[in-house]
Enzyme design. Structure first.
Site, PDB file in Angstrom:
ATOM      1  N   ALA A   1       0.835  -1.210   0.000  1.00 29.32           N
ATOM      2  CA  ALA A   1       0.000   0.000   0.000  1.00 29.32           C
ATOM      3  C   ALA A   1       0.866   1.254   0.000  1.00 29.32           C
ATOM      4  O   ALA A   1       0.598   2.217  -0.721  1.00 29.32           O
ATOM      5  CB  ALA A   1      -0.928   0.004   1.207  1.00 29.32           C
TER       6      ALA A   1
ATOM      7  N   SER B   1      25.914 -21.387 -27.809  1.00 29.84           N
ATOM      8  CA  SER B   1      25.208 -22.230 -26.844  1.00 29.84           C
ATOM      9  C   SER B   1      26.262 -22.967 -26.022  1.00 29.84           C
ATOM     10  O   SER B   1      27.449 -22.688 -26.139  1.00 29.84           O
ATOM     11  CB  SER B   1      24.246 -23.174 -27.540  1.00 29.84           C
ATOM     12  OG  SER B   1      24.852 -23.762 -28.629  1.00 29.84           O
TER      13      SER B   1
ATOM     14  N   GLU C   1      26.487 -22.338 -11.618  1.00 25.94           N
ATOM     15  CA  GLU C   1      25.293 -21.482 -11.641  1.00 25.94           C
ATOM     16  C   GLU C   1      24.072 -22.310 -11.987  1.00 25.94           C
ATOM     17  O   GLU C   1      24.186 -23.365 -12.591  1.00 25.94           O
ATOM     18  CB  GLU C   1      25.440 -20.404 -12.726  1.00 25.94           C
ATOM     19  CG  GLU C   1      26.562 -19.453 -12.477  1.00 25.94           C
ATOM     20  CD  GLU C   1      26.695 -18.417 -13.592  1.00 25.94           C
ATOM     21  OE1 GLU C   1      25.831 -18.373 -14.487  1.00 25.94           O
ATOM     22  OE2 GLU C   1      27.675 -17.680 -13.552  1.00 25.94           O
TER      23      GLU C   1
ATOM     24  N   LYS D   1      21.083 -23.317 -14.221  1.00 27.66           N
ATOM     25  CA  LYS D   1      20.744 -23.181 -15.627  1.00 27.66           C
ATOM     26  C   LYS D   1      19.236 -23.021 -15.713  1.00 27.66           C
ATOM     27  O   LYS D   1      18.484 -23.990 -15.650  1.00 27.66           O
ATOM     28  CB  LYS D   1      21.200 -24.387 -16.443  1.00 27.66           C
ATOM     29  CG  LYS D   1      20.947 -24.190 -17.909  1.00 27.66           C
ATOM     30  CD  LYS D   1      21.628 -25.249 -18.746  1.00 27.66           C
ATOM     31  CE  LYS D   1      21.521 -24.915 -20.230  1.00 27.66           C
ATOM     32  NZ  LYS D   1      20.158 -24.647 -20.680  1.00 27.66           N
TER      33      LYS D   1
ATOM     34  N   ASP E   1      15.552 -22.475 -16.969  1.00 24.86           N
ATOM     35  CA  ASP E   1      14.879 -22.967 -18.160  1.00 24.86           C
ATOM     36  C   ASP E   1      13.859 -21.931 -18.600  1.00 24.86           C
ATOM     37  O   ASP E   1      12.680 -22.031 -18.299  1.00 24.86           O
ATOM     38  CB  ASP E   1      14.213 -24.305 -17.844  1.00 24.86           C
ATOM     39  CG  ASP E   1      13.888 -25.060 -19.107  1.00 24.86           C
ATOM     40  OD1 ASP E   1      14.360 -24.646 -20.181  1.00 24.86           O
ATOM     41  OD2 ASP E   1      13.161 -26.058 -19.018  1.00 24.86           O
TER      42      ASP E   1
ATOM     43  N   TYR F   1      23.299 -13.346 -15.996  1.00 28.32           N
ATOM     44  CA  TYR F   1      24.473 -14.135 -15.649  1.00 28.32           C
ATOM     45  C   TYR F   1      25.701 -13.783 -16.473  1.00 28.32           C
ATOM     46  O   TYR F   1      26.747 -14.393 -16.332  1.00 28.32           O
ATOM     47  CB  TYR F   1      24.192 -15.638 -15.789  1.00 28.32           C
ATOM     48  CG  TYR F   1      23.559 -16.009 -17.112  1.00 28.32           C
ATOM     49  CD1 TYR F   1      24.276 -15.955 -18.284  1.00 28.32           C
ATOM     50  CD2 TYR F   1      22.224 -16.391 -17.172  1.00 28.32           C
ATOM     51  CE1 TYR F   1      23.705 -16.269 -19.486  1.00 28.32           C
ATOM     52  CE2 TYR F   1      21.638 -16.704 -18.381  1.00 28.32           C
ATOM     53  CZ  TYR F   1      22.373 -16.648 -19.530  1.00 28.32           C
ATOM     54  OH  TYR F   1      21.797 -16.940 -20.724  1.00 28.32           O
TER      55      TYR F   1
ATOM     56  N   LYS G   1      23.485 -31.259 -17.344  1.00 29.61           N
ATOM     57  CA  LYS G   1      22.037 -31.429 -17.461  1.00 29.61           C
ATOM     58  C   LYS G   1      21.548 -32.481 -16.483  1.00 29.61           C
ATOM     59  O   LYS G   1      22.112 -33.578 -16.406  1.00 29.61           O
ATOM     60  CB  LYS G   1      21.677 -31.877 -18.884  1.00 29.61           C
ATOM     61  CG  LYS G   1      21.831 -30.791 -19.935  1.00 29.61           C
ATOM     62  CD  LYS G   1      20.678 -29.816 -19.881  1.00 29.61           C
ATOM     63  CE  LYS G   1      20.671 -28.834 -21.025  1.00 29.61           C
ATOM     64  NZ  LYS G   1      20.188 -29.345 -22.274  1.00 29.61           N
TER      65      LYS G   1
ATOM     66  N   CYS H   1      19.246 -49.435 -48.568  1.00 28.02           N
ATOM     67  CA  CYS H   1      18.454 -48.251 -48.212  1.00 28.02           C
ATOM     68  C   CYS H   1      16.980 -48.590 -48.374  1.00 28.02           C
ATOM     69  O   CYS H   1      16.565 -49.042 -49.439  1.00 28.02           O
ATOM     70  CB  CYS H   1      18.839 -47.080 -49.120  1.00 28.02           C
ATOM     71  SG  CYS H   1      17.710 -45.678 -48.997  1.00 28.02           S
TER      72      CYS H   1
ATOM     73  N   CYS I   1      15.483 -46.336 -51.520  1.00 29.87           N
ATOM     74  CA  CYS I   1      15.864 -46.496 -52.926  1.00 29.87           C
ATOM     75  C   CYS I   1      16.463 -47.865 -53.232  1.00 29.87           C
ATOM     76  O   CYS I   1      16.686 -48.199 -54.385  1.00 29.87           O
ATOM     77  CB  CYS I   1      16.841 -45.395 -53.341  1.00 29.87           C
ATOM     78  SG  CYS I   1      18.500 -45.629 -52.667  1.00 29.87           S
TER      79      CYS I   1
ATOM     80  N   CYS J   1      23.176 -44.649 -46.972  1.00 22.64           N
ATOM     81  CA  CYS J   1      22.737 -45.042 -48.303  1.00 22.64           C
ATOM     82  C   CYS J   1      23.813 -44.567 -49.282  1.00 22.64           C
ATOM     83  O   CYS J   1      24.210 -43.411 -49.261  1.00 22.64           O
ATOM     84  CB  CYS J   1      21.390 -44.391 -48.607  1.00 22.64           C
ATOM     85  SG  CYS J   1      20.982 -44.379 -50.355  1.00 22.64           S
TER      86      CYS J   1
ATOM     87  N   CYS K   1      19.108 -41.077 -54.474  1.00 22.76           N
ATOM     88  CA  CYS K   1      18.159 -41.548 -53.464  1.00 22.76           C
ATOM     89  C   CYS K   1      17.078 -40.499 -53.207  1.00 22.76           C
ATOM     90  O   CYS K   1      17.377 -39.372 -52.821  1.00 22.76           O
ATOM     91  CB  CYS K   1      18.880 -41.881 -52.163  1.00 22.76           C
ATOM     92  SG  CYS K   1      17.740 -42.323 -50.844  1.00 22.76           S
TER      93      CYS K   1
HETATM   94  S1  IVH Z   1      26.228 -18.947 -19.913  1.00 19.53           S
HETATM   95  C1  IVH Z   1      28.490 -18.701 -24.198  1.00 19.53           C
HETATM   96  N1  IVH Z   1      24.808 -19.316 -17.787  1.00 19.53           N
HETATM   97  O1  IVH Z   1      21.420 -21.924 -21.607  1.00 19.53           O
HETATM   98  C2  IVH Z   1      27.297 -19.264 -23.517  1.00 19.53           C
HETATM   99  N2  IVH Z   1      23.777 -19.749 -19.890  1.00 19.53           N
HETATM  100  O2  IVH Z   1      22.855 -23.702 -24.032  1.00 19.53           O
HETATM  101  C3  IVH Z   1      27.084 -18.522 -22.252  1.00 19.53           C
HETATM  102  N3  IVH Z   1      21.444 -20.441 -19.767  1.00 19.53           N
HETATM  103  O3  IVH Z   1      20.712 -20.186 -24.236  1.00 19.53           O
HETATM  104  C4  IVH Z   1      25.888 -19.018 -21.587  1.00 19.53           C
HETATM  105  N4  IVH Z   1      21.280 -20.351 -17.566  1.00 19.53           N
HETATM  106  O4  IVH Z   1      21.184 -18.565 -22.278  1.00 19.53           O
HETATM  107  C5  IVH Z   1      24.824 -19.382 -19.116  1.00 19.53           C
HETATM  108  N5  IVH Z   1      23.663 -19.551 -15.808  1.00 19.53           N
HETATM  109  C6  IVH Z   1      23.680 -19.612 -17.127  1.00 19.53           C
HETATM  110  C7  IVH Z   1      22.546 -20.000 -17.891  1.00 19.53           C
HETATM  111  C8  IVH Z   1      22.645 -20.058 -19.280  1.00 19.53           C
HETATM  112  C9  IVH Z   1      20.633 -20.621 -18.704  1.00 19.53           C
HETATM  113  C10 IVH Z   1      21.055 -20.644 -21.187  1.00 19.53           C
HETATM  114  C11 IVH Z   1      21.783 -19.762 -22.152  1.00 19.53           C
HETATM  115  C12 IVH Z   1      21.793 -20.525 -23.440  1.00 19.53           C
HETATM  116  C13 IVH Z   1      21.674 -21.923 -22.987  1.00 19.53           C
HETATM  117  C14 IVH Z   1      22.983 -22.611 -23.258  1.00 19.53           C
END
Ligand code: IVH
Length: 666
Positions: free
Chosen positions: A35, A83, A114, A116, A118, A223, A310, A404, A407, A422, A428
């Site tokens: 508020a 990536s 860190e 990751k 999603d 990050y 992962k 194959c 073909c 193939c 093909c």
């Molecule tokens: S560092 C040069 N740190 O995951 C790449 N990426 O496959 C630097 N992601 O699309 C990426 N959390 O955006 C980094 N703590 C984290 C992350 C992170 C999620 C994503 C990133 C990218 C994918 C990597």
């Protein structure tokens, strides 16, 4: 102009609101009630309504503004967004660490771990401390400008605590709670719920109407500070601390100096992730030392100094109803399991790749088997293992064909390869079909309006013998086809025509050279000005390019050795497909003294932004890199250039002031 007291009150209110937004959205530790906060906001809104000349884009009242857009603009990223490589288990994680130790030549390194997140990757740009751009990752090279939607995210500061120029990257996401709430609302309104928070976040950021994005409670955690060199930072921890001080919500991280401990942390989070307010699909492990990162560099796809660990994906049991063979663009015969459909992580799984024969033998997968199926994030579903206890003897062992299936040509396994291919490279139909679908795809020639159904009909009618035949199609050829009116036929022909002007790298990718993905194609288009030059390149020459290894180089050389490929390329040229970096444009704009030279920028420029400076150089035929090396011709140093300047001096690279840089264009 309103009197001084009013202006001061407005500034004071903004500062207070910024502070409380930071406490609430970034630190999760509010100091005042909702508020009380609303009251501050209302006072500011009232003053701004009375004195509209005081409204500025960085005012906290201006998060949701603007009219709905009709489309998003595209933007090329200042530094490609790579990536990450993946580690799916402890072994792969240890392999990564050992690789890092070897490259670094020592083992006493500090790693950062860190979350990751999603969600959806986004990049923010600040000029003099004010948010000027928000963009999506897109394909890593070109993203979409979504500034209006990013502005609605309360954890994204519109104005920083210091007037810096910087670019940060992070992840936009929706918390687990908000996701539940949004889906409940959608169900109530008779709308389809989102499959998972990731889709919900992605859908919201790519909303044309910022008011809808604003209603979705997005959060952003950052990050990565892209231009670390300019700020003279030594480690990522320093960069993250700075980002926190500037007002960003920084991703969780922990540092670690010991490999066993690293493995332990990863295992712990496999369980602890359940208690987080947001979804993570893994951890990211990074080298903390920034100079070491530079030294280690990257492949065309991902940096060598980081990896994504992962978590095991969600698993369910299913039944293998059949195993079929699909034939890819390069002739690879891939066994695929046809499954009893199961729901995993928001999608229905009815097929899983079995990769190759060795994989089927190793896991002993038979037709009729009950299996454990796994889907991890964006990864293709796979069979984890067979539940052998459920076998009743009726299961059938699968034999890879020696021909194959499409073909009938002999299937061969090249030395050192696990894949069966193939051998009918020229004839093909399956290879041809996949090759054409690749050619028209988005990152290749991007021919809109042509999809699998149309390609199949054209193949059936014998109108396509290779992808170059697309350019010979006329409206009359299309009209007799199913679901093809005059208007759509004309649209298709136009789309095909437009694709003749695609960039060189799109064409290189479209050719379908084995191992040449969109990223490698970019690298090649940077190194060679035309298909002709590329075709003439030797293996050694190709391998001398940093991102190109022996497998890619060999594959390129082989491609241009095949008569059939040379003929298709020649056909493309005759149909008027652009085969080089536009020669006219080059002649018009090549500036002597800049063309062919490699530039690096550091510090703050007075007359234009980094992006503008970069574009100026590129338009004049020069090249721009992000770091100084012995190949650098000029370092352009604005105010406050740091480590790059020292390095340039060490290497004897010519250093230019901004004025001297501008002189080059006169
Ligand atoms: S560092 C040069 N740190 O995951 C790449 N990426 O496959 C630097 N992601 O699309 C990426 N959390 O955006 C980094 N703590 C984290 C992350 C992170 C999620 C994503 C990133 C990218 C994918 C990597």
């Amino acid at each position: 102009m309103p009197e001084k007291a009013i202006r001061e009150r407005v500034e004071k209110l903004r500062e207070e609101i910024r502070y409380h937004e930071y406490r609430y959205y970034v630190l999760d530790a509010p100091e005042i009630s909702d508020a009380e906060f609303d009251q501050l906001m209302r006072e500011l809104e009232k003053l701004e309504a009375e004195y509209p000349e005081l409204i500025s884009g960085d005012s906290p009242t201006q998060r949701v503004g603007g009219e709905p857009l009709s489309a998003f603009e595209k933007i090329e990223h200042s530094v490609p967004m790579l990536s990450l490589g993946n580690a799916f288990n402890e072994g792969e994680l240890r392999d990564f660490a050992e690789r890092v130790y070897r490259l670094a030549g020592r083992r006493d390194l500090e790693f950062l771990v860190e979350h990751k997140l999603d969600g959806l990757t986004a990049v923010l740009r600040y000029e003099a401390g004010v948010l000027t751009l928000g963009a999506t990752r897109g394909n890593g090279i070109v993203g979409e400008v979504v500034t209006e939607n990013i502005r609605t995210i309360h954890s994204v500061p519109l104005k920083l605590a210091q007037p810096l120029n910087l670019e940060v990257r992070g992840e936009v996401y929706i918390s687990k709670d908000d996701f539940q709430r949004i889906n409940a609302e959608r169900l109530e309104q008779g709308e389809e719920p989102f499959a998972n928070p990731r889709n919900a976040a992605a859908g919201s950021v790519r909303q044309l109407d910022p008011r809808i994005a604003a209603a979705r409670s997005l959060t952003m955690q950052v990050y990565d500070l892209v231009n670390v060199e300019d700020l003279e930072l030594r480690t990522d921890t320093e960069a993250l601390a700075l980002l926190q001080d500037l007002g960003f919500k920084v991703n969780w991280y922990q540092s670690c100096r010991n490999l066993d401990e690293l493995v332990e942390i990863c295992k712990e989070w496999t369980i602890k992730r359940e208690d987080l307010p947001y979804e993570i699909d893994g951890l990211v492990i990074k080298v903390n030392d920034l100079a070491l990162r530079q030294e280690m560099g990257a492949t065309a796809r991902s940096p060598r100094w980081a990896i994504a660990y992962k978590f095991p994906g969600q698993q369910k049991t299913s039944l293998v109803k059949d195993i079929v063979i699909t034939v890819g663009r390069t002739g690879a015969l891939t066994p695929t399991a046809i499954l009893e459909p199961v729901h995993i992580a928001g999608s229905t799984i009815s097929r899983a790749t079995l990769h190759n024969e060795d994989e089927i033998r190793r896991k002993d997968i038979r037709i009729g088997d009950h299996v454990l199926v796994q889907k991890a994030g964006d990864v293709i579903p796979e069979v984890v293992k067979v539940i052998k206890e459920k076998r009743d003897g009726s299961e059938r062992v699968f034999q890879m064909p020696d021909k194959c299936p499409v073909c009938g040509a002999e299937a061969v396994r090249e030395e050192g390869e696990a894949v069966l291919r193939c051998s009918n490279v020229t004839g093909c139909p399956a290879q041809l079909r996949e090759g054409i679908l690749h050619f028209i795809s988005r990152d290749a020639m991007n021919i809109e309006g042509v999809g699998p159904a149309l390609v199949d009909q054209l193949l059936e009618k014998g109108l396509l013998k290779d992808y170059a035949d697309l350019y010979a199609l006329r409206e009359e050829d299309l009209l007799p086809l199913e679901r093809m009116g005059k208007k759509s036929a004309s649209n298709v022909i136009q789309a095909i025509g437009r694709s003749k002007e695609r960039e060189l790298h799109n064409l290189i990718f479209a050719l379908g050279i084995r191992h040449v993905g969109a990223g490698v194609a970019r690298v090649l288009a940077g190194a060679y000005k035309s298909i002709k030059e590329l075709a003439g390149a030797s293996r050694e020459e190709l391998e001398a390019i940093e991102e190109i290894g022996p497998a890619i180089a060999g594959s390129i050389v082989n491609f241009f050795r095949e008569d059939k490929n040379l003929q298709v390329v020649e056909k493309l040229r005759q149909y008027g497909v652009k085969m080089s970096t536009d020669p006219e444009e080059e002649e018009a704009s090549l500036v002597e003294g800049i063309a062919g030279k490699r530039f690096v920028f550091t510090g703050t420029l007075n007359n234009f932004s980094r992006t503008e400076a970069r574009e100026k150089v590129l338009a004049a035929g020069g090249k721009v890199s992000s770091s100084v090396s012995k190949n650098t011709d000029y370092l352009v140093a604005g105010e406050g250039g740091g480590s790059k300047l020292a390095k340039a001096r060490d290497l004897g690279v010519t250093v230019l002031t901004e004025e001297e840089f501008l002189e080059l264009f006169r």
